[in-house]
Enzyme design. Structure first.
Site, short mmCIF file in Angstrom:
data_model
loop_
_atom_site.label_atom_id
_atom_site.label_comp_id
_atom_site.label_asym_id
_atom_site.label_seq_id
_atom_site.Cartn_x
_atom_site.Cartn_y
_atom_site.Cartn_z
CE LYS A 22 -0.38 1.51 0.83
NZ LYS A 22 1.11 2.11 1.50
CG ASP A 39 4.29 -1.17 -2.36
OD1 ASP A 39 4.90 -1.03 -3.51
OD2 ASP A 39 4.39 -2.31 -1.40
#
Length: 204
Positions: free
Chosen positions: A125, A144
Protein backbone atom coordinates in the site's frame (compact mmCIF):
# COMPACT_ATOMS: atom_id res chain seq x y z
CA UNK A 1 -23.53 4.33 -10.79
CA UNK A 2 -24.85 7.90 -10.58
CA UNK A 3 -23.55 8.16 -7.01
CA UNK A 4 -20.05 7.78 -8.49
CA UNK A 5 -20.35 9.51 -11.84
CA UNK A 6 -22.01 12.63 -10.47
CA UNK A 7 -19.27 13.42 -7.91
CA UNK A 8 -16.65 12.43 -10.48
CA UNK A 9 -18.06 14.96 -12.92
CA UNK A 10 -18.02 17.61 -10.19
CA UNK A 11 -14.45 16.85 -9.07
CA UNK A 12 -12.83 15.72 -12.32
CA UNK A 13 -10.96 18.99 -12.87
CA UNK A 14 -9.68 19.06 -9.30
CA UNK A 15 -8.63 15.40 -9.49
CA UNK A 16 -6.85 15.97 -12.79
CA UNK A 17 -5.04 18.95 -11.31
CA UNK A 18 -3.85 16.90 -8.38
CA UNK A 19 -2.52 14.18 -10.67
CA UNK A 20 -0.63 16.83 -12.66
CA UNK A 21 0.90 18.05 -9.39
CA UNK A 22 2.05 14.51 -8.59
CA UNK A 23 3.68 14.19 -12.02
CA UNK A 24 5.50 17.48 -11.49
CA UNK A 25 6.88 16.22 -8.16
CA UNK A 26 8.33 13.15 -9.89
CA UNK A 27 10.21 15.38 -12.32
CA UNK A 28 11.42 17.68 -9.56
CA UNK A 29 14.41 17.66 -7.20
CA UNK A 30 15.35 14.60 -5.16
CA UNK A 31 14.59 16.38 -1.89
CA UNK A 32 10.96 16.77 -2.92
CA UNK A 33 10.74 13.10 -3.87
CA UNK A 34 12.32 12.15 -0.55
CA UNK A 35 9.67 14.22 1.24
CA UNK A 36 6.95 12.11 -0.40
CA UNK A 37 8.79 8.94 0.56
CA UNK A 38 8.98 9.97 4.21
CA UNK A 39 5.30 10.92 4.14
CA UNK A 40 4.38 7.44 2.90
CA UNK A 41 6.66 5.81 5.48
CA UNK A 42 4.70 7.65 8.17
CA UNK A 43 1.13 6.94 7.01
CA UNK A 44 0.51 3.38 8.28
CA UNK A 45 -2.08 3.57 11.09
CA UNK A 46 -1.77 7.37 11.16
CA UNK A 47 -3.83 10.18 9.66
CA UNK A 48 -2.47 11.38 6.35
CA UNK A 49 -2.86 15.08 7.16
CA UNK A 50 -0.98 14.76 10.45
CA UNK A 51 1.83 12.90 8.67
CA UNK A 52 2.08 15.49 5.92
CA UNK A 53 2.14 18.36 8.39
CA UNK A 54 4.87 16.68 10.46
CA UNK A 55 7.22 15.78 7.61
CA UNK A 56 6.69 19.13 5.87
CA UNK A 57 7.75 20.97 9.02
CA UNK A 58 10.80 18.73 9.38
CA UNK A 59 11.74 19.38 5.75
CA UNK A 60 11.27 23.12 6.18
CA UNK A 61 13.71 23.13 9.08
CA UNK A 62 16.25 21.01 7.18
CA UNK A 63 15.92 18.22 9.73
CA UNK A 64 14.52 15.64 7.35
CA UNK A 65 17.70 15.47 5.25
CA UNK A 66 20.32 16.45 7.84
CA UNK A 67 18.85 15.97 11.32
CA UNK A 68 19.49 13.15 13.75
CA UNK A 69 17.13 10.27 14.36
CA UNK A 70 16.18 11.86 17.70
CA UNK A 71 15.33 15.18 16.01
CA UNK A 72 13.19 13.44 13.43
CA UNK A 73 11.47 11.37 16.12
CA UNK A 74 10.67 14.51 18.10
CA UNK A 75 9.15 16.15 15.03
CA UNK A 76 6.79 13.30 14.14
CA UNK A 77 3.94 14.86 16.07
CA UNK A 78 0.66 13.01 15.57
CA UNK A 79 2.40 10.09 13.84
CA UNK A 80 1.94 6.70 15.48
CA UNK A 81 4.92 4.40 16.04
CA UNK A 82 7.28 7.35 15.64
CA UNK A 83 10.24 5.41 17.01
CA UNK A 84 10.11 2.83 14.23
CA UNK A 85 9.21 5.35 11.58
CA UNK A 86 12.10 7.65 12.44
CA UNK A 87 14.37 4.62 12.02
CA UNK A 88 12.84 3.94 8.60
CA UNK A 89 13.34 7.57 7.53
CA UNK A 90 16.99 7.64 8.58
CA UNK A 91 17.67 4.34 6.81
CA UNK A 92 15.92 5.51 3.64
CA UNK A 93 17.88 8.74 3.74
CA UNK A 94 21.13 6.81 3.86
CA UNK A 95 20.08 4.56 0.98
CA UNK A 96 18.29 7.17 -1.10
CA UNK A 97 20.68 7.16 -4.05
CA UNK A 98 19.92 3.47 -4.46
CA UNK A 99 16.20 3.91 -3.84
CA UNK A 100 15.87 6.63 -6.49
CA UNK A 101 16.94 4.08 -9.10
CA UNK A 102 13.32 2.90 -9.13
CA UNK A 103 12.82 5.50 -11.87
CA UNK A 104 15.02 3.47 -14.21
CA UNK A 105 12.55 0.58 -14.26
CA UNK A 106 10.05 0.04 -17.04
CA UNK A 107 6.69 0.32 -15.32
CA UNK A 108 5.01 1.08 -11.98
CA UNK A 109 4.52 -2.60 -11.16
CA UNK A 110 8.27 -3.22 -11.38
CA UNK A 111 8.93 0.01 -9.48
CA UNK A 112 6.63 -1.07 -6.68
CA UNK A 113 8.25 -4.48 -6.37
CA UNK A 114 11.66 -2.81 -6.19
CA UNK A 115 10.53 -0.37 -3.49
CA UNK A 116 8.91 -3.02 -1.31
CA UNK A 117 12.10 -5.08 -1.48
CA UNK A 118 14.49 -2.17 -0.90
CA UNK A 119 12.81 0.28 1.49
CA UNK A 120 12.25 -0.89 5.04
CA UNK A 121 8.82 0.21 6.23
CA UNK A 122 7.18 0.28 2.79
CA UNK A 123 4.51 -2.34 2.18
CA UNK A 124 2.43 -2.73 -0.96
CA UNK A 125 0.00 0.00 0.00
CA UNK A 126 2.71 2.48 1.01
CA UNK A 127 4.84 1.81 -2.08
CA UNK A 128 1.76 2.30 -4.27
CA UNK A 129 0.95 5.53 -2.44
CA UNK A 130 4.49 6.85 -2.94
CA UNK A 131 4.52 6.01 -6.64
CA UNK A 132 1.18 7.72 -7.17
CA UNK A 133 2.43 10.82 -5.34
CA UNK A 134 5.46 11.10 -7.62
CA UNK A 135 3.57 10.59 -10.85
CA UNK A 136 3.68 6.84 -11.45
CA UNK A 137 0.21 5.85 -10.29
CA UNK A 138 -1.49 5.06 -13.59
CA UNK A 139 -1.66 1.28 -13.20
CA UNK A 140 -1.62 0.76 -9.42
CA UNK A 141 -4.11 1.06 -6.58
CA UNK A 142 -3.62 2.32 -3.03
CA UNK A 143 -5.66 -0.16 -1.02
CA UNK A 144 -6.09 1.79 2.20
CA UNK A 145 -9.17 1.66 4.42
CA UNK A 146 -10.95 4.42 2.44
CA UNK A 147 -10.55 2.58 -0.85
CA UNK A 148 -11.44 -0.83 0.58
CA UNK A 149 -14.63 0.52 2.16
CA UNK A 150 -15.73 1.89 -1.20
CA UNK A 151 -14.81 -1.30 -3.04
CA UNK A 152 -17.04 -3.12 -0.58
CA UNK A 153 -19.78 -0.51 -0.97
CA UNK A 154 -19.82 -0.97 -4.75
CA UNK A 155 -19.55 -4.76 -4.45
CA UNK A 156 -16.15 -4.99 -6.10
CA UNK A 157 -15.08 -7.09 -3.10
CA UNK A 158 -17.27 -9.12 -0.74
CA UNK A 159 -15.40 -8.28 2.46
CA UNK A 160 -12.54 -6.17 3.75
CA UNK A 161 -9.63 -8.50 4.56
CA UNK A 162 -7.99 -8.18 7.97
CA UNK A 163 -4.56 -8.40 6.36
CA UNK A 164 -3.45 -8.30 2.72
CA UNK A 165 -0.69 -10.49 1.35
CA UNK A 166 1.03 -9.67 -1.94
CA UNK A 167 -1.19 -12.17 -3.76
CA UNK A 168 -4.37 -10.76 -2.19
CA UNK A 169 -3.29 -7.17 -2.86
CA UNK A 170 -2.80 -7.83 -6.56
CA UNK A 171 -6.07 -9.76 -6.72
CA UNK A 172 -8.06 -6.84 -5.26
CA UNK A 173 -6.12 -4.34 -7.36
CA UNK A 174 -7.05 -6.24 -10.52
CA UNK A 175 -10.72 -6.22 -9.50
CA UNK A 176 -10.49 -2.45 -8.99
CA UNK A 177 -8.87 -2.06 -12.42
CA UNK A 178 -11.71 -3.99 -14.04
CA UNK A 179 -14.28 -1.92 -12.16
CA UNK A 180 -12.62 1.33 -13.26
CA UNK A 181 -12.69 0.18 -16.89
CA UNK A 182 -16.35 -0.82 -16.63
CA UNK A 183 -17.46 2.58 -15.29
CA UNK A 184 -15.09 4.64 -17.45
CA UNK A 185 -13.10 6.30 -14.66
CA UNK A 186 -9.30 5.86 -14.86
CA UNK A 187 -7.81 3.90 -11.97
CA UNK A 188 -5.83 6.66 -10.26
CA UNK A 189 -8.72 9.09 -10.69
CA UNK A 190 -11.07 6.54 -9.14
CA UNK A 191 -8.66 6.20 -6.24
CA UNK A 192 -8.77 9.95 -5.55
CA UNK A 193 -12.54 10.01 -6.06
CA UNK A 194 -13.05 7.26 -3.47
CA UNK A 195 -10.75 9.10 -1.06
CA UNK A 196 -12.70 12.33 -1.55
CA UNK A 197 -16.03 10.56 -0.95
CA UNK A 198 -14.71 9.49 2.45
CA UNK A 199 -12.98 12.75 3.44
CA UNK A 200 -14.79 15.43 1.40
CA UNK A 201 -11.54 16.59 -0.22
CA UNK A 202 -9.01 15.59 -2.86
CA UNK A 203 -5.83 15.30 -0.83
CA UNK A 204 -2.89 12.94 -1.35
Amino acid sequence: MDNLKRPYSERKTEIGGRISEFEAVGKGPDDRIFLELTFCLCTPQSKAKACWEAVSKLAGKGILRRGSRAEIRKGLIGVRFANNKSDYIVEARGNFQEIIKFRELNNPLEMREFLVENVKGLGWKEASHFLRNVGYGKDIAILDRHILRNLLRFKVILEIPRSISKRRYIEIENKMKKFSQNIGIPLQELDLLFWSLETEEVFK
